[in-house]
Write a protein that holds these residues in place. Structure first.
Motif, PDB file in Angstrom:
ATOM      1  N   GLY A  28     -14.000   8.351   3.227  1.00  0.00           N
ATOM      2  CA  GLY A  28     -14.498   7.216   2.468  1.00  0.00           C
ATOM      3  C   GLY A  28     -14.472   7.427   0.969  1.00  0.00           C
ATOM      4  N   GLN A  29     -14.329   8.655   0.533  1.00  0.00           N
ATOM      5  CA  GLN A  29     -14.247   8.951  -0.896  1.00  0.00           C
ATOM      6  C   GLN A  29     -12.844   8.738  -1.454  1.00  0.00           C
ATOM      7  OE1 GLN A  29     -16.004  12.800  -1.614  1.00  0.00           O
ATOM      8  NE2 GLN A  29     -17.793  12.282  -0.411  1.00  0.00           N
ATOM      9  N   LEU A  30     -11.863   8.551  -0.570  1.00  0.00           N
ATOM     10  CA  LEU A  30     -10.486   8.305  -1.005  1.00  0.00           C
ATOM     11  C   LEU A  30     -10.316   6.853  -1.430  1.00  0.00           C
ATOM     12  CD1 LEU A  30      -8.667  10.122   1.945  1.00  0.00           C
ATOM     13  CD2 LEU A  30      -9.046  11.021  -0.365  1.00  0.00           C
ATOM     14  N   ASP A  31      -9.335   6.600  -2.287  1.00  0.00           N
ATOM     15  CA  ASP A  31      -8.992   5.215  -2.573  1.00  0.00           C
ATOM     16  C   ASP A  31      -8.059   4.725  -1.462  1.00  0.00           C
ATOM     17  OD1 ASP A  31      -6.481   6.303  -3.123  1.00  0.00           O
ATOM     18  OD2 ASP A  31      -6.575   5.900  -5.266  1.00  0.00           O
ATOM     19  N   ALA A  32      -7.660   3.458  -1.516  1.00  0.00           N
ATOM     20  CA  ALA A  32      -6.844   2.875  -0.440  1.00  0.00           C
ATOM     21  C   ALA A  32      -5.529   3.621  -0.248  1.00  0.00           C
ATOM     22  CB  ALA A  32      -6.592   1.397  -0.700  1.00  0.00           C
ATOM     23  N   ASP A  33      -4.868   3.992  -1.344  1.00  0.00           N
ATOM     24  CA  ASP A  33      -3.600   4.721  -1.223  1.00  0.00           C
ATOM     25  C   ASP A  33      -3.809   6.126  -0.665  1.00  0.00           C
ATOM     26  OD1 ASP A  33      -2.023   2.627  -2.114  1.00  0.00           O
ATOM     27  OD2 ASP A  33      -2.178   3.238  -4.225  1.00  0.00           O
ATOM     28  N   GLY A  34      -4.871   6.776  -1.091  1.00  0.00           N
ATOM     29  CA  GLY A  34      -5.176   8.108  -0.579  1.00  0.00           C
ATOM     30  C   GLY A  34      -5.493   8.080   0.906  1.00  0.00           C
ATOM     31  N   LEU A  35      -6.224   7.058   1.333  1.00  0.00           N
ATOM     32  CA  LEU A  35      -6.547   6.927   2.752  1.00  0.00           C
ATOM     33  C   LEU A  35      -5.282   6.653   3.559  1.00  0.00           C
ATOM     34  CD1 LEU A  35      -8.671   6.874   4.990  1.00  0.00           C
ATOM     35  CD2 LEU A  35      -8.969   4.436   4.523  1.00  0.00           C
ATOM     36  N   ARG A  36      -4.413   5.774   3.034  1.00  0.00           N
ATOM     37  CA  ARG A  36      -3.151   5.479   3.723  1.00  0.00           C
ATOM     38  C   ARG A  36      -2.323   6.746   3.898  1.00  0.00           C
ATOM     39  NH1 ARG A  36       1.325   4.368   1.303  1.00  0.00           N
ATOM     40  NH2 ARG A  36       0.369   3.477  -0.547  1.00  0.00           N
ATOM     41  N   LEU A  37      -2.253   7.571   2.863  1.00  0.00           N
ATOM     42  CA  LEU A  37      -1.511   8.828   2.936  1.00  0.00           C
ATOM     43  C   LEU A  37      -2.149   9.781   3.941  1.00  0.00           C
ATOM     44  CD1 LEU A  37       0.698  10.738   1.960  1.00  0.00           C
ATOM     45  CD2 LEU A  37      -0.849  11.428   0.106  1.00  0.00           C
ATOM     46  N   GLN A  38      -3.456   9.903   3.911  1.00  0.00           N
ATOM     47  CA  GLN A  38      -4.158  10.810   4.832  1.00  0.00           C
ATOM     48  C   GLN A  38      -3.953  10.386   6.281  1.00  0.00           C
ATOM     49  OE1 GLN A  38      -5.640  13.423   3.289  1.00  0.00           O
ATOM     50  NE2 GLN A  38      -5.922  14.357   5.275  1.00  0.00           N
ATOM     51  N   VAL A  39      -4.052   9.082   6.532  1.00  0.00           N
ATOM     52  CA  VAL A  39      -3.839   8.573   7.895  1.00  0.00           C
ATOM     53  C   VAL A  39      -2.403   8.822   8.330  1.00  0.00           C
ATOM     54  CG1 VAL A  39      -3.792   6.501   9.352  1.00  0.00           C
ATOM     55  CG2 VAL A  39      -5.713   6.891   7.803  1.00  0.00           C
ATOM     56  N   ALA A  40      -1.455   8.605   7.428  1.00  0.00           N
ATOM     57  CA  ALA A  40      -0.050   8.850   7.765  1.00  0.00           C
ATOM     58  C   ALA A  40       0.176  10.318   8.117  1.00  0.00           C
ATOM     59  CB  ALA A  40       0.851   8.441   6.606  1.00  0.00           C
ATOM     60  N   LEU A  41      -0.425  11.218   7.355  1.00  0.00           N
ATOM     61  CA  LEU A  41      -0.253  12.654   7.608  1.00  0.00           C
ATOM     62  C   LEU A  41      -0.899  13.101   8.915  1.00  0.00           C
ATOM     63  CD1 LEU A  41      -0.917  14.069   4.030  1.00  0.00           C
ATOM     64  CD2 LEU A  41       1.269  14.024   5.247  1.00  0.00           C
ATOM     65  N   GLU A  42      -2.095  12.614   9.171  1.00  0.00           N
ATOM     66  CA  GLU A  42      -2.852  13.119  10.310  1.00  0.00           C
ATOM     67  C   GLU A  42      -2.622  12.353  11.606  1.00  0.00           C
ATOM     68  OE1 GLU A  42      -6.922  13.926   9.333  1.00  0.00           O
ATOM     69  OE2 GLU A  42      -6.346  14.927   7.474  1.00  0.00           O
ATOM     70  N   SER A  43      -2.051  11.154  11.516  1.00  0.00           N
ATOM     71  CA  SER A  43      -1.784  10.415  12.747  1.00  0.00           C
ATOM     72  C   SER A  43      -0.295  10.371  13.045  1.00  0.00           C
ATOM     73  CB  SER A  43      -2.333   8.984  12.659  1.00  0.00           C
ATOM     74  OG  SER A  43      -1.593   8.232  11.725  1.00  0.00           O
ATOM     75  N   ASP A  44       0.507  10.936  12.140  1.00  0.00           N
ATOM     76  CA  ASP A  44       1.955  11.036  12.334  1.00  0.00           C
ATOM     77  C   ASP A  44       2.615   9.671  12.477  1.00  0.00           C
ATOM     78  OD1 ASP A  44       4.238  12.569  12.406  1.00  0.00           O
ATOM     79  OD2 ASP A  44       4.214  12.783  14.577  1.00  0.00           O
ATOM     80  N   ALA A  45       2.203   8.745  11.621  1.00  0.00           N
ATOM     81  CA  ALA A  45       2.789   7.408  11.606  1.00  0.00           C
ATOM     82  C   ALA A  45       2.921   6.962  10.154  1.00  0.00           C
ATOM     83  CB  ALA A  45       1.918   6.445  12.395  1.00  0.00           C
ATOM     84  N   VAL A  46       3.721   5.938   9.902  1.00  0.00           N
ATOM     85  CA  VAL A  46       3.985   5.538   8.518  1.00  0.00           C
ATOM     86  C   VAL A  46       3.329   4.206   8.155  1.00  0.00           C
ATOM     87  CG1 VAL A  46       5.751   5.123   6.797  1.00  0.00           C
ATOM     88  CG2 VAL A  46       6.139   6.814   8.565  1.00  0.00           C
ATOM     89  N   ASP A  47       3.768   3.113   8.732  1.00  0.00           N
ATOM     90  CA  ASP A  47       3.152   1.826   8.433  1.00  0.00           C
ATOM     91  C   ASP A  47       3.032   1.053   9.726  1.00  0.00           C
ATOM     92  OD1 ASP A  47       1.890   0.061   6.826  1.00  0.00           O
ATOM     93  OD2 ASP A  47       3.697  -0.926   6.110  1.00  0.00           O
ATOM     94  N   TRP A  48       2.007   0.228   9.800  1.00  0.00           N
ATOM     95  CA  TRP A  48       1.639  -0.288  11.096  1.00  0.00           C
ATOM     96  C   TRP A  48       1.077  -1.686  11.049  1.00  0.00           C
ATOM     97  CZ3 TRP A  48      -1.047   3.308   8.234  1.00  0.00           C
ATOM     98  CH2 TRP A  48      -0.668   4.637   8.391  1.00  0.00           C
ATOM     99  N   THR A  49       0.932  -2.217  12.261  1.00  0.00           N
ATOM    100  CA  THR A  49       0.163  -3.443  12.449  1.00  0.00           C
ATOM    101  C   THR A  49      -1.315  -3.062  12.363  1.00  0.00           C
ATOM    102  OG1 THR A  49      -0.009  -3.130  14.823  1.00  0.00           O
ATOM    103  CG2 THR A  49       1.916  -4.366  14.025  1.00  0.00           C
ATOM    104  N   ARG A  50      -2.179  -4.044  12.374  1.00  0.00           N
ATOM    105  CA  ARG A  50      -3.615  -3.747  12.309  1.00  0.00           C
ATOM    106  C   ARG A  50      -4.042  -2.860  13.481  1.00  0.00           C
ATOM    107  NH1 ARG A  50      -8.667  -5.556   9.794  1.00  0.00           N
ATOM    108  NH2 ARG A  50     -10.259  -4.783  11.187  1.00  0.00           N
ATOM    109  N   SER A  51      -3.600  -3.172  14.673  1.00  0.00           N
ATOM    110  CA  SER A  51      -3.962  -2.386  15.846  1.00  0.00           C
ATOM    111  C   SER A  51      -3.507  -0.927  15.706  1.00  0.00           C
ATOM    112  CB  SER A  51      -3.352  -3.016  17.098  1.00  0.00           C
ATOM    113  OG  SER A  51      -3.599  -2.222  18.221  1.00  0.00           O
ATOM    114  N   GLN A  52      -2.306  -0.742  15.180  1.00  0.00           N
ATOM    115  CA  GLN A  52      -1.803   0.622  14.988  1.00  0.00           C
ATOM    116  C   GLN A  52      -2.572   1.335  13.881  1.00  0.00           C
ATOM    117  OE1 GLN A  52       2.190  -0.782  14.416  1.00  0.00           O
ATOM    118  NE2 GLN A  52       2.867   0.121  16.352  1.00  0.00           N
ATOM    119  N   ARG A  53      -2.988   0.609  12.851  1.00  0.00           N
ATOM    120  CA  ARG A  53      -3.807   1.222  11.802  1.00  0.00           C
ATOM    121  C   ARG A  53      -5.173   1.622  12.350  1.00  0.00           C
ATOM    122  NH1 ARG A  53      -2.907  -0.334   5.696  1.00  0.00           N
ATOM    123  NH2 ARG A  53      -0.645  -0.324   5.719  1.00  0.00           N
ATOM    124  N   GLU A  54      -5.760   0.780  13.183  1.00  0.00           N
ATOM    125  CA  GLU A  54      -7.044   1.127  13.790  1.00  0.00           C
ATOM    126  C   GLU A  54      -6.913   2.419  14.590  1.00  0.00           C
ATOM    127  OE1 GLU A  54      -8.135  -2.312  16.051  1.00  0.00           O
ATOM    128  OE2 GLU A  54      -8.852  -3.406  14.289  1.00  0.00           O
TER     129      GLU A  54
END
Length: 105
Positions: A28-54
């Motif tokens: 929660g301390q990350l900004d939107a871009d930082g969170l997007r990068l962290q999720v991409a790194l740790e979930s092994d995905a790049v860009d997604w639909t809402r369901s895939q982002r969840e």
């Protein structure tokens, strides 16, 4: 009504909640871009639909955390932890909503 722990998984509720809450706080301390990068790194995905982002955000929150049988899912009020009939919801920071709402439709 109060319920007593019925098995070892129930006993792990407190340490699991503390670990997940700490992880939510760090993310929660990350900004939107930082969170997007962290999720991409740790979930092994790049860009997604809402369901895939969840799904990716849940995997990121639980990354390297032994949840001892507790399941993580989204609730209208935040992140829900569930095991059998036991459930609770942790609040999430606004950046999570920003991240989820910016999904490609």
């Amino acid at each position: 009504m109060r319920t007593l722990p019925r098995n070892p998984t129930d006993l792990y509720l407190a340490p699991v909640v503390l670990a997940i809450d700490a992880r939510i706080d760090r993310l929660g301390q990350l900004d939107a871009d930082g969170l997007r990068l962290q999720v991409a790194l740790e979930s092994d995905a790049v860009d997604w639909t809402r369901s895939q982002r969840e799904d990716g955000l849940i995997r990121t929150i639980g990354h390297l955390t032994d949840v001892h049988g507790w399941e993580l899912s989204w609730d209208a009020r935040g992140l829900r932890l569930t095991h059998q009939q036991n459930t609770l919801v942790l609040g999430v920071p606004p950046v999570f909503a920003t991240f989820l709402d910016s999904a490609t439709r």
